[in-house]
Design an enzyme around this catalytic site. Structure first.
Site, PDB file in Angstrom:
ATOM      1  N   GLU A   5      10.030   3.737   7.652  1.00  0.00           N
ATOM      2  CA  GLU A   5      10.006   2.273   7.723  1.00  0.00           C
ATOM      3  C   GLU A   5      10.754   1.804   8.970  1.00  0.00           C
ATOM      4  O   GLU A   5      11.925   2.121   9.143  1.00  0.00           O
ATOM      5  CB  GLU A   5      10.653   1.680   6.459  1.00  0.00           C
ATOM      6  CG  GLU A   5      10.911   0.184   6.505  1.00  0.00           C
ATOM      7  CD  GLU A   5       9.668  -0.648   6.828  1.00  0.00           C
ATOM      8  OE1 GLU A   5       8.645  -0.495   6.124  1.00  0.00           O
ATOM      9  OE2 GLU A   5       9.716  -1.445   7.803  1.00  0.00           O
ATOM     10  N   GLU A  43      -2.584 -23.800  -1.589  1.00  0.00           N
ATOM     11  CA  GLU A  43      -1.311 -23.725  -2.309  1.00  0.00           C
ATOM     12  C   GLU A  43      -0.605 -25.060  -2.176  1.00  0.00           C
ATOM     13  O   GLU A  43      -0.527 -25.602  -1.062  1.00  0.00           O
ATOM     14  CB  GLU A  43      -0.379 -22.764  -1.593  1.00  0.00           C
ATOM     15  CG  GLU A  43      -0.444 -21.348  -1.886  1.00  0.00           C
ATOM     16  CD  GLU A  43       0.541 -20.604  -0.977  1.00  0.00           C
ATOM     17  OE1 GLU A  43       0.118 -19.570  -0.482  1.00  0.00           O
ATOM     18  OE2 GLU A  43       1.689 -21.056  -0.742  1.00  0.00           O
ATOM     19  N   GLY A  99      -3.339  -3.390   3.797  1.00  0.00           N
ATOM     20  CA  GLY A  99      -4.191  -4.555   4.038  1.00  0.00           C
ATOM     21  C   GLY A  99      -5.198  -4.360   5.159  1.00  0.00           C
ATOM     22  O   GLY A  99      -6.136  -5.156   5.280  1.00  0.00           O
ATOM     23  N   HIS A 142      -1.205 -13.931   6.388  1.00  0.00           N
ATOM     24  CA  HIS A 142      -2.060 -13.012   5.631  1.00  0.00           C
ATOM     25  C   HIS A 142      -2.979 -12.194   6.534  1.00  0.00           C
ATOM     26  O   HIS A 142      -4.198 -12.277   6.424  1.00  0.00           O
ATOM     27  CB  HIS A 142      -2.932 -13.805   4.652  1.00  0.00           C
ATOM     28  CG  HIS A 142      -2.183 -14.608   3.644  1.00  0.00           C
ATOM     29  ND1 HIS A 142      -2.769 -15.614   2.901  1.00  0.00           N
ATOM     30  CD2 HIS A 142      -0.897 -14.545   3.227  1.00  0.00           C
ATOM     31  CE1 HIS A 142      -1.870 -16.138   2.079  1.00  0.00           C
ATOM     32  NE2 HIS A 142      -0.735 -15.513   2.262  1.00  0.00           N
ATOM     33  N   GLY A 168       0.816  -1.200   0.000  1.00  0.00           N
ATOM     34  CA  GLY A 168       0.000   0.000   0.000  1.00  0.00           C
ATOM     35  C   GLY A 168       0.855   1.257   0.000  1.00  0.00           C
ATOM     36  O   GLY A 168       0.615   2.199  -0.764  1.00  0.00           O
ATOM     37  N   ASN A 212      -4.306 -15.574  -2.079  1.00  0.00           N
ATOM     38  CA  ASN A 212      -3.227 -14.802  -1.466  1.00  0.00           C
ATOM     39  C   ASN A 212      -3.491 -13.304  -1.694  1.00  0.00           C
ATOM     40  O   ASN A 212      -3.945 -12.906  -2.758  1.00  0.00           O
ATOM     41  CB  ASN A 212      -1.890 -15.198  -2.089  1.00  0.00           C
ATOM     42  CG  ASN A 212      -1.740 -16.709  -2.200  1.00  0.00           C
ATOM     43  OD1 ASN A 212      -2.551 -17.360  -2.851  1.00  0.00           O
ATOM     44  ND2 ASN A 212      -0.770 -17.255  -1.550  1.00  0.00           N
ATOM     45  N   GLY A 267       6.096 -15.444  -0.620  1.00  0.00           N
ATOM     46  CA  GLY A 267       6.326 -16.399  -1.699  1.00  0.00           C
ATOM     47  C   GLY A 267       6.105 -15.807  -3.073  1.00  0.00           C
ATOM     48  O   GLY A 267       6.284 -16.498  -4.078  1.00  0.00           O
ATOM     49  N   VAL A 315       7.123   5.020  13.472  1.00  0.00           N
ATOM     50  CA  VAL A 315       6.143   6.037  13.861  1.00  0.00           C
ATOM     51  C   VAL A 315       5.443   5.590  15.141  1.00  0.00           C
ATOM     52  O   VAL A 315       4.969   4.455  15.239  1.00  0.00           O
ATOM     53  CB  VAL A 315       5.109   6.269  12.737  1.00  0.00           C
ATOM     54  CG1 VAL A 315       3.961   7.151  13.221  1.00  0.00           C
ATOM     55  CG2 VAL A 315       5.784   6.883  11.518  1.00  0.00           C
TER      56      VAL A 315
HETATM   57  P1  FAE Z   1       3.230  -4.813   4.619  1.00  0.00           P
HETATM   58  O1  FAE Z   1       3.744  -5.352   3.340  1.00  0.00           O
HETATM   59  O2  FAE Z   1       3.233  -5.694   5.812  1.00  0.00           O
HETATM   60  O3  FAE Z   1       4.081  -3.484   4.926  1.00  0.00           O
HETATM   61  C1  FAE Z   1       3.953  -2.765   6.125  1.00  0.00           C
HETATM   62  C2  FAE Z   1       5.303  -2.126   6.446  1.00  0.00           C
HETATM   63  O4  FAE Z   1       5.121  -1.172   7.497  1.00  0.00           O
HETATM   64  C3  FAE Z   1       6.345  -3.113   6.945  1.00  0.00           C
HETATM   65  O5  FAE Z   1       7.525  -2.956   6.203  1.00  0.00           O
HETATM   66  C4  FAE Z   1       6.537  -2.731   8.422  1.00  0.00           C
HETATM   67  O6  FAE Z   1       7.856  -2.979   8.896  1.00  0.00           O
HETATM   68  C5  FAE Z   1       6.200  -1.265   8.410  1.00  0.00           C
HETATM   69  N1  FAE Z   1       5.724  -0.740   9.704  1.00  0.00           N
HETATM   70  C6  FAE Z   1       4.836  -1.318  10.554  1.00  0.00           C
HETATM   71  N2  FAE Z   1       4.604  -0.510  11.617  1.00  0.00           N
HETATM   72  C7  FAE Z   1       5.370   0.608  11.427  1.00  0.00           C
HETATM   73  C8  FAE Z   1       5.562   1.813  12.174  1.00  0.00           C
HETATM   74  N3  FAE Z   1       4.905   2.039  13.328  1.00  0.00           N
HETATM   75  N4  FAE Z   1       6.434   2.726  11.709  1.00  0.00           N
HETATM   76  C9  FAE Z   1       7.098   2.509  10.534  1.00  0.00           C
HETATM   77  N5  FAE Z   1       6.956   1.399   9.792  1.00  0.00           N
HETATM   78  C10 FAE Z   1       6.083   0.460  10.222  1.00  0.00           C
HETATM   79  O7  FAE Z   1       1.753  -4.260   4.461  1.00  0.00           O
HETATM   80  N6  FAE Z   1       0.820 -12.669   0.001  1.00  0.00           N
HETATM   81  C11 FAE Z   1       0.583 -13.022  -1.288  1.00  0.00           C
HETATM   82  O8  FAE Z   1      -0.268 -12.417  -1.947  1.00  0.00           O
HETATM   83  N7  FAE Z   1       1.292 -14.046  -1.869  1.00  0.00           N
HETATM   84  C12 FAE Z   1       2.227 -14.766  -1.190  1.00  0.00           C
HETATM   85  O9  FAE Z   1       2.864 -15.669  -1.748  1.00  0.00           O
HETATM   86  C13 FAE Z   1       2.457 -14.432   0.176  1.00  0.00           C
HETATM   87  N8  FAE Z   1       3.337 -15.149   0.921  1.00  0.00           N
HETATM   88  C14 FAE Z   1       3.629 -14.731   2.201  1.00  0.00           C
HETATM   89  C15 FAE Z   1       4.606 -15.404   2.929  1.00  0.00           C
HETATM   90  C16 FAE Z   1       4.980 -14.949   4.191  1.00  0.00           C
HETATM   91  C17 FAE Z   1       6.012 -15.688   4.976  1.00  0.00           C
HETATM   92  C18 FAE Z   1       4.371 -13.772   4.724  1.00  0.00           C
HETATM   93  C19 FAE Z   1       4.776 -13.228   6.068  1.00  0.00           C
HETATM   94  C20 FAE Z   1       3.391 -13.114   4.007  1.00  0.00           C
HETATM   95  C21 FAE Z   1       3.008 -13.580   2.756  1.00  0.00           C
HETATM   96  N9  FAE Z   1       2.039 -12.922   2.002  1.00  0.00           N
HETATM   97  C22 FAE Z   1       1.759 -13.322   0.723  1.00  0.00           C
HETATM   98  C23 FAE Z   1       1.285 -11.775   2.558  1.00  0.00           C
HETATM   99  C24 FAE Z   1       1.744 -10.411   2.003  1.00  0.00           C
HETATM  100  O10 FAE Z   1       3.142 -10.286   2.099  1.00  0.00           O
HETATM  101  C25 FAE Z   1       1.040  -9.304   2.807  1.00  0.00           C
HETATM  102  O11 FAE Z   1      -0.355  -9.470   2.622  1.00  0.00           O
HETATM  103  C26 FAE Z   1       1.444  -7.907   2.345  1.00  0.00           C
HETATM  104  O12 FAE Z   1       2.820  -7.706   2.507  1.00  0.00           O
HETATM  105  C27 FAE Z   1       0.683  -6.845   3.120  1.00  0.00           C
HETATM  106  O13 FAE Z   1       0.901  -5.603   2.482  1.00  0.00           O
HETATM  107  P2  FAE Z   1       0.682  -4.244   3.260  1.00  0.00           P
HETATM  108  O14 FAE Z   1       0.985  -3.136   2.318  1.00  0.00           O
HETATM  109  O15 FAE Z   1      -0.643  -4.286   3.926  1.00  0.00           O
END
Ligand code: FAE
Length: 533
Positions: free
Chosen positions: A71, A389, A502, A474, A52, A512, A150, A280
């Site tokens: 970050e 999967e 998310g 997720h 996002g 996913n 993944g 933050v």
């Molecule tokens: P996200 O990508 O989690 O980014 C949030 C960021 O904000 C992170 O970098 C945090 O460190 C940062 N943050 C949090 N709090 C703070 C704060 N207070 N101050 C500053 N920074 C902060 O959010 N999804 C798929 O569609 N396909 C896959 O194959 C898949 N495999 C996955 C495998 C694993 C092991 C994991 C953990 C997740 C997987 N996911 C997969 C889920 C997907 O990575 C997840 O839904 C997204 O990354 C969420 O995106 P957002 O933008 O919501």
């Protein structure tokens, strides 16, 4: 590798990961501009650098707006002493986990023996965040979840979209924003001919055979991994990454993370800066339509080294479902943002995640060499509420196991709330709420086991434990679209505050989630740029 050496290697983690994409592998990444200064004023501040946040930063910058991204994780632009930025799934070291002294592997037993090990406390790339009834895995660093996931890039079936985002126009999503997200992320599908021939997907072909013999639809699933690079890995002409088991603690090559896609393009505009290792902690009105944002700078052991106060005209919450929800719930409860509405913190779901393994017969080996990138699934959503999967088990040895991560139509939704006594945000998810997910996954695997004359593995999640029902990869929801926000992510009560991650999605995407998170962010930011800026 001592903690001290690791700290020296990473303490200048304000450097930009974005240099990596621009310069190519092996080059020394360029250092970014200095991190955000105390007292600074920025037009737009984005909290978090996942899907996002990256979409918001790119599109705002293209519209001529300067953006600063904050970050909490590291930049992930500097190789460790072994020459690699990320450690291997089979050899977790200080780079693996976020501020833990012992690994917490999702699949934590093998042959009935625990496999977790001690590690130095460090701002590693994977956070296993523990709440009362569930462990939530999340990526930490510039690129968010794209660093550890993944890469499975799945657009939900059109007929399921109404349950995913009921207030959103499906025509617009499927005609405009899903295609835009898929293009921006670099999504592609495996070459079917190569799939049939490579030893590295034998496990997936076994998964297909078993699915089809039980009458289940088997589907190829697109991914953001560079499939041509993977072919070259097999040919031995490039350094192995997915084929060497890299995934959970980062891929050193091959995977197109946000660092190579949205964030690289954002950086190229010259309007986006990133402050890694900055967290933050508060957002509150500053008067004149601005917001005061309090930020803690941390070192690689998690200690706070500076506290900065900045102002921003607009703030985008993109800290992930859990990060955004925790911030908003605390800020509402403690008086910084008291006018947020009562929907904040509600509607959180685990995308119905549940894992299991099946024990195959000795004549049905799944292969000692397995690509760490999944490429296919079993679709029983309509009949049984489960999409599974076919996942790798890249141990490097023959396990005779088929392994699956199921996404199920679990109806339970949890709520985040402020625990004043403990000074933290709780999540009221109950461990027993995974039972519907198990029942839905069983609609697939009970049938396959009966057909194949096989049984569930009981040695992967404990001693005689079949289901990996203690976790999610997720997390979704907590600031649901059209409830905690308007239908484009504007937070009720506070003009200039937005949610764009998310947290907007009410708990389940049927597949996913990151393509849906990206597509929704594309939709919302387009509207916000057109009407608010
Ligand atoms: P996200 O990508 O989690 O980014 C949030 C960021 O904000 C992170 O970098 C945090 O460190 C940062 N943050 C949090 N709090 C703070 C704060 N207070 N101050 C500053 N920074 C902060 O959010 N999804 C798929 O569609 N396909 C896959 O194959 C898949 N495999 C996955 C495998 C694993 C092991 C994991 C953990 C997740 C997987 N996911 C997969 C889920 C997907 O990575 C997840 O839904 C997204 O990354 C969420 O995106 P957002 O933008 O919501």
């Amino acid at each position: 590798m001592s903690d001290d050496i690791s700290r020296r290697g990473f303490i200048t983690g304000a450097g930009s990961v974005l240099g990596v994409a621009a310069l190519g592998a092996g080059a020394t990444p360029a250092r970014a501009a200095a991190p955000i200064a105390d007292g600074a004023h920025v037009p737009v501040l984005v909290i978090g650098t996942g899907y996002g946040g990256s979409v918001a930063a790119l599109r705002l910058a293209q519209a001529g707006v300067n953006v600063h991204m904050i970050e909490m994780g590291m930049a992930w632009d500097t190789p460790g002493p072994d020459g690699k930025i990320f450690c291997n799934t089979r050899e977790p070291d200080y780079r693996s986990y976020w501020l833990r002294t012992r690994t917490k592997a999702p699949l934590n037993y093998f042959l009935g023996f625990p496999i977790d090990r001690d590690i130095p406390r460090h701002t590693g790339v994977l956070d296993a965040e523990e709440f009362g009834g569930i462990t939530v895995y999340q990526g930490r660093g510039v690129g968010g979840g794209s660093l550890v996931n993944g890469g499975m890039a799945v657009t939900p079936k059109r007929e399921n979209f109404g349950s995913v985002l009921p207030s959103v126009n499906a025509d617009e999503m499927y005609n405009v924003y899903y295609p835009r997200a898929n293009a921006g992320l670099g999504v592609a599908t495996i070459d079917p001919a190569w799939f049939e021939s490579t030893a590295y997907y034998q496990y997936a072909r076994v998964g297909r055979k078993h699915a089809q013999r039980s009458g289940f639809p088997f589907v190829f699933v697109p991914d953001v991994y560079d499939w041509d690079y993977m072919k070259q890995e097999e040919a031995g002409t490039v350094t192995k990454s997915a084929l060497a088991g890299e995934i959970l603690y980062g891929n050193n090559h091959g995977k197109k993370t946000l660092q190579q896609t949205y964030l690289a393009r954002a950086k190229a505009t010259g309007r986006v800066s990133v402050s890694p290792l900055h967290k933050v902690t508060s957002v509150a009105p500053a008067g004149a339509g601005r917001y005061t944002v309090v930020i803690e700078q941390i070192d690689t052991t998690g200690n706070v080294t500076a506290t900065k106060t900045v102002t921003a005209d607009r703030v985008f919450f993109a800290a992930g479902s859990v990060g955004t929800s925790k911030l908003l719930v605390r800020l509402k409860a403690t008086g910084a943002l008291p006018n947020l509405n009562g929907e904040v913190g509600k509607g959180w779901g685990d995308n119905g995640n549940v894992m299991c393994g099946r024990a195959n017969h000795m004549w049905d080996p799944t292969g000692a060499s397995q690509s760490a990138i999944p490429c296919c699934g079993i679709d029983n959503w309509a009949a049984g509420g489960a999409f599974a999967e076919v996942a790798p088990l890249p141990t490097g040895i023959e396990t005779y196991a088929s392994f699956y991560l199921s996404i199920t139509n679990n109806p339970h939704r949890a709520q985040f709330s402020w625990n004043a006594a403990a000074g933290k945000v709780d999540l009221n998810w109950q461990a027993a709420w995974k039972q519907p997910s198990i029942d839905m996954a069983k609609t697939i695997f009970d049938k396959i086991n009966a057909k194949e004359g096989t049984i569930y593995r009981t040695d992967l999640f404990g001693v005689y434990k079949i289901w990996g029902d203690h976790l999610t990869y997720h997390p979704l929801g907590g600031a649901v679209l059209n409830k905690a926000t308007d239908n484009y992510g504007r937070l009720a009560g506070y003009p200039g505050l937005y949610v764009i991650d998310g947290a907007l999605i009410p708990g389940n995407t049927t597949v996913n989630p990151f393509v849906t998170i990206t597509a929704l962010a594309e939709r919302n930011i387009e509207q916000i740029i057109a009407t608010d800026l």
